[in-house]
Write an enzyme that holds these catalytic residues in place. Structure first.
Site, short mmCIF file in Angstrom:
data_model
loop_
_atom_site.label_atom_id
_atom_site.label_comp_id
_atom_site.label_asym_id
_atom_site.label_seq_id
_atom_site.Cartn_x
_atom_site.Cartn_y
_atom_site.Cartn_z
N GLU A 1 -38.49 -38.50 -35.66
CA GLU A 1 -39.68 -38.08 -34.84
C GLU A 1 -38.90 -38.08 -33.51
OE1 GLU A 1 -43.73 -39.77 -35.31
OE2 GLU A 1 -42.66 -41.28 -36.60
N SER B 1 -46.18 -38.94 -38.04
CA SER B 1 -46.24 -37.54 -37.74
C SER B 1 -46.32 -36.63 -39.08
CB SER B 1 -44.83 -37.15 -36.99
OG SER B 1 -44.85 -37.49 -35.98
N TYR C 1 -47.72 -30.75 -33.36
CA TYR C 1 -46.90 -30.70 -31.85
C TYR C 1 -46.57 -29.33 -31.48
CZ TYR C 1 -46.18 -35.79 -33.22
OH TYR C 1 -46.29 -36.91 -33.51
N ARG D 1 -53.59 -45.72 -31.89
CA ARG D 1 -54.33 -44.62 -32.45
C ARG D 1 -54.51 -44.79 -33.93
NH1 ARG D 1 -51.47 -39.89 -32.59
NH2 ARG D 1 -51.84 -39.80 -34.79
N ASP E 1 -56.21 -43.26 -37.54
CA ASP E 1 -56.49 -41.81 -38.13
C ASP E 1 -57.45 -41.88 -39.44
OD1 ASP E 1 -54.75 -40.84 -36.19
OD2 ASP E 1 -53.12 -40.57 -37.35
N GLU F 1 -54.08 -44.24 -41.46
CA GLU F 1 -53.13 -44.96 -40.75
C GLU F 1 -53.27 -45.23 -39.40
OE1 GLU F 1 -49.33 -42.53 -39.89
OE2 GLU F 1 -50.12 -41.36 -41.17
N ASN G 1 -51.23 -45.84 -35.69
CA ASN G 1 -49.87 -45.70 -34.93
C ASN G 1 -49.90 -46.60 -33.87
OD1 ASN G 1 -49.16 -42.63 -36.05
ND2 ASN G 1 -51.37 -42.67 -35.74
N GLY H 1 -48.04 -40.32 -29.59
CA GLY H 1 -47.31 -39.24 -28.97
C GLY H 1 -48.12 -39.06 -27.45
#
Length: 292
Positions: free
Chosen positions: A12, A138, A204, A243, A245, A258, A260, A264
């Site tokens: 990433e 990602s 992205y 974050r 998800d 998951e 994070n 980002g």
């Protein structure tokens, strides 16, 4: 002096450089004394030669979200943004995180772990399956398996990124995410991608990925998703920001995907989008993370 740690050496890296530059510019605009540092395997000692009193970690993936840099900073008694080394390491491992959530009765799809070079346990849940590396973010290395004959190639793809892969029951539904900022859940975001998998390109670079924030959930569903996200986040020991998800099936039942711990911070990123829906500008968000 704030060190903005970016780049790194994970898959990433490209996104980390974009995130780091955005954070660096925000700090400069807020007139905070800072510098950006593109960290790699060889130059860690160069970092220690610079006099700074806090690190803003914007390193995605291994080296940044797995506890490595957090551990190194802790050894030097330098404070940093986000989660500590222990919780970062846990959250980076999707399989360990799912085990923790399962033991606390949070909603999850069925899954098993496959280890490279070892016989695979019987998969007791129905097709289709999602196969993903346990240690990448990602959506890197993820494959949808519709027929059992596709499993070997999917595992081969996942094993490019590590020795373990997670095989999960595929949940048909919509992807949502809830950002956490200093122990508060921000408004959820619904993500609609033109790809079957909300993959690296969709996240992205695609202008066809659509985001709805605030999302289309009613107030009860929104509160439920935020509460699950906060509980999932806190159970791991994560702190500061992050974050969580989800996939919501066609009946709007949530399934955790998951977490994070260094999400980002690019123009396409979700935490800034959720913050904006809460009337928090990007620069304000960066300061809140820095001071969190």
């Amino acid at each position: 002096m704030i060190a903005v740690l970016m780049g790194g050496y994970s898959a990433e890296r490209e996104i980390s450089l974009l995130s780091g530059e955005a954070v660096y510019q925000a700090l400069c605009e807020s007139r905070i004394d800072c510098f950006s540092f593109d960290l790699n395997v060889q130059n860690l000692q160069e970092l220690w030669k610079i006099d700074f009193n806090k690190a803003f970690i914007v390193l995605h993936g291994r080296g940044g979200e797995d506890g490595f840099i957090q551990s190194e900073l802790t050894k030097k008694n330098i404070p940093f943004t986000g989660s500590d080394a222990k919780s970062s390491s846990l959250c980076m491992d999707k399989a360990l995180t799912k085990d923790l959530w399962k033991n606390n009765n949070l909603p999850l799809s069925d899954s098993i772990v496959a280890s490279k070079g070892k016989p695979l346990d019987t998969i007791s849940f129905p097709l289709p399956w999602a196969v993903k590396p346990t240690l990448e973010g990602s959506s890197i290395g993820i494959t949808k398996v519709a027929n059992e004959s596709e499993l070997d190639s999917a595992l081969k793809e996942a094993f490019q990124y590590g020795n373990q892969a997670l095989i999960e029951q595929w949940i048909d539904g919509d992807e949502y995410t809830v950002s956490i900022l200093n122990n508060h859940a921000l408004p959820s975001i619904k993500i609609t991608s033109d790809h079957e998998i909300y993959d690296y390109h969709s996240k992205y670079f695609s202008n066809k990925t659509e985001y709805l924030c605030p999302s289309d959930l009613n107030s009860e569903q929104e509160l439920n998703l935020q509460n699950i996200a906060l509980e999932a986040f806190n159970l791991t020991g994560a702190s500061g920001w992050g974050r969580v998800d989800f996939i919501l099936d066609k009946d709007r039942n949530p399934f955790l995907l998951e977490i994070n711990t260094v999400p980002g911070m690019t123009s396409h990123s979700l935490v800034p989008m959720a913050a904006k829906a809460s009337n928090i500008s990007f620069n304000e968000l960066v300061i809140k993370i820095l001071n969190g």
